[in-house]
Design a protein around this motif. Structure first.
Motif, mmCIF file in Angstrom:
data_model
loop_
_atom_site.group_PDB
_atom_site.id
_atom_site.type_symbol
_atom_site.label_atom_id
_atom_site.label_comp_id
_atom_site.label_asym_id
_atom_site.label_seq_id
_atom_site.Cartn_x
_atom_site.Cartn_y
_atom_site.Cartn_z
ATOM 1 N N LEU A 113 -1.469 -4.379 -5.817
ATOM 2 C CA LEU A 113 -0.315 -3.902 -6.927
ATOM 3 C C LEU A 113 0.454 -2.675 -5.997
ATOM 4 N N LEU A 114 -0.130 -2.472 -5.008
ATOM 5 C CA LEU A 114 0.682 -1.307 -4.231
ATOM 6 C C LEU A 114 1.880 -1.753 -3.337
ATOM 7 N N PHE A 115 1.731 -2.894 -2.479
ATOM 8 C CA PHE A 115 2.837 -3.122 -1.599
ATOM 9 C C PHE A 115 3.148 -4.661 -1.917
ATOM 10 N N THR A 116 4.257 -4.837 -1.175
ATOM 11 C CA THR A 116 4.781 -6.138 -1.377
ATOM 12 C C THR A 116 5.915 -6.532 -0.134
ATOM 13 N N VAL A 117 6.275 -7.825 0.095
ATOM 14 C CA VAL A 117 7.312 -8.054 1.149
ATOM 15 C C VAL A 117 8.704 -8.007 0.531
ATOM 16 N N ASP A 125 12.691 -8.811 6.928
ATOM 17 C CA ASP A 125 11.568 -8.878 5.945
ATOM 18 C C ASP A 125 10.410 -7.713 6.309
ATOM 19 N N MET A 126 9.969 -7.176 5.639
ATOM 20 C CA MET A 126 8.742 -6.364 5.983
ATOM 21 C C MET A 126 7.973 -5.854 4.571
ATOM 22 N N VAL A 127 6.777 -5.294 4.786
ATOM 23 C CA VAL A 127 5.887 -4.887 4.005
ATOM 24 C C VAL A 127 6.413 -3.463 3.478
ATOM 25 N N CYS A 128 6.384 -3.309 2.106
ATOM 26 C CA CYS A 128 7.104 -2.148 1.594
ATOM 27 C C CYS A 128 6.172 -1.925 0.234
ATOM 28 N N PRO A 129 6.213 -0.429 -0.163
ATOM 29 C CA PRO A 129 5.440 -0.149 -1.209
ATOM 30 C C PRO A 129 6.180 -0.447 -2.418
ATOM 31 N N GLU A 130 5.416 -0.927 -3.508
ATOM 32 C CA GLU A 130 5.744 -1.574 -4.625
ATOM 33 C C GLU A 130 5.953 -0.708 -5.953
ATOM 34 N N SER A 131 6.868 0.147 -5.991
ATOM 35 C CA SER A 131 7.070 1.050 -7.239
ATOM 36 C C SER A 131 6.076 2.315 -7.192
ATOM 37 N N VAL A 132 5.388 2.508 -6.243
ATOM 38 C CA VAL A 132 4.623 3.779 -5.853
ATOM 39 C C VAL A 132 5.141 4.580 -4.924
ATOM 40 N N PRO A 133 5.679 5.791 -5.153
ATOM 41 C CA PRO A 133 5.950 6.597 -3.904
ATOM 42 C C PRO A 133 4.882 7.134 -3.392
#
Length: 166
Positions: A113-117, A125-133
């Motif tokens: 639940l921490l990262f997405t693309v 397109d890249m892997v990025c954090p998903e709503s958690v700073p």
């Protein structure tokens, strides 16, 4: 300082092109549990024997996230298309609160639940954090995504709690 990635990698923390998470106020109003779109990766952490600005009596937890090159799946912007690897370091104080947050991060990471693309402004397109700073610099204040930031632990704890639906 202390990170093994270029400044180009850090732009994914800024949630470009409207593909990022909802603001914290709006995230609490979302309904069902989040869908896992985290690509395969690894989370590790080490204790650094130095303090963070604002936490003079605590060591530092360096949390390392590593994602290899991969191919997007359903739930990503362009299924079947490749995305590049990511190495991201995040920092927490090695305190009771920092350890609680680390445990929540580990739980969220294991639940994917921490990262997405996501896609940035340049169409990459890249892997990025998903709503958690994450604090990706140990110093430099909020302008440099580092410490000191007196509200960060409260903010990240709330974001993780919402993500984990606790």
């Amino acid at each position: 300082m202390g990170s093994n990635h270029s400044s180009e990698t850090l732009h994914c923390n800024r949630y470009l092109n409207g593909q990022g998470p909802l603001p914290l106020e709006d995230a609490a109003r979302t309904g069902p549990a989040p869908i896992s779109t985290q690509p395969p990766g690894q989370m590790t952490w080490v204790v650094l024997h130095r303090d963070l600005p604002g936490f003079p009596h605590d060591n530092t937890l360096q949390v390392n996230f590593t994602f290899p090159d991969g191919v997007q799946t359903e739930g990503h912007p362009r299924p079947g298309q490749p995305y590049p690897s990511l190495r991201l370091c995040a920092y927490l104080p090695d305190s009771r609160e920092g350890r609680r947050i680390l445990a929540q991060m580990e739980k969220a990471f294991q639940q994917q639940l921490l990262f997405t693309v996501s896609t940035d402004l340049h169409g990459q397109d890249m892997v990025c954090p998903e709503s958690v700073p994450f604090k990706t610099q140990p110093e430099g204040g909020t302008v440099m995504n580092g410490y000191p930031d007196e509200d960060y632990l409260k903010t990240v704890r709330r974001a993780l709690k919402e993500r984990l639906h606790e």
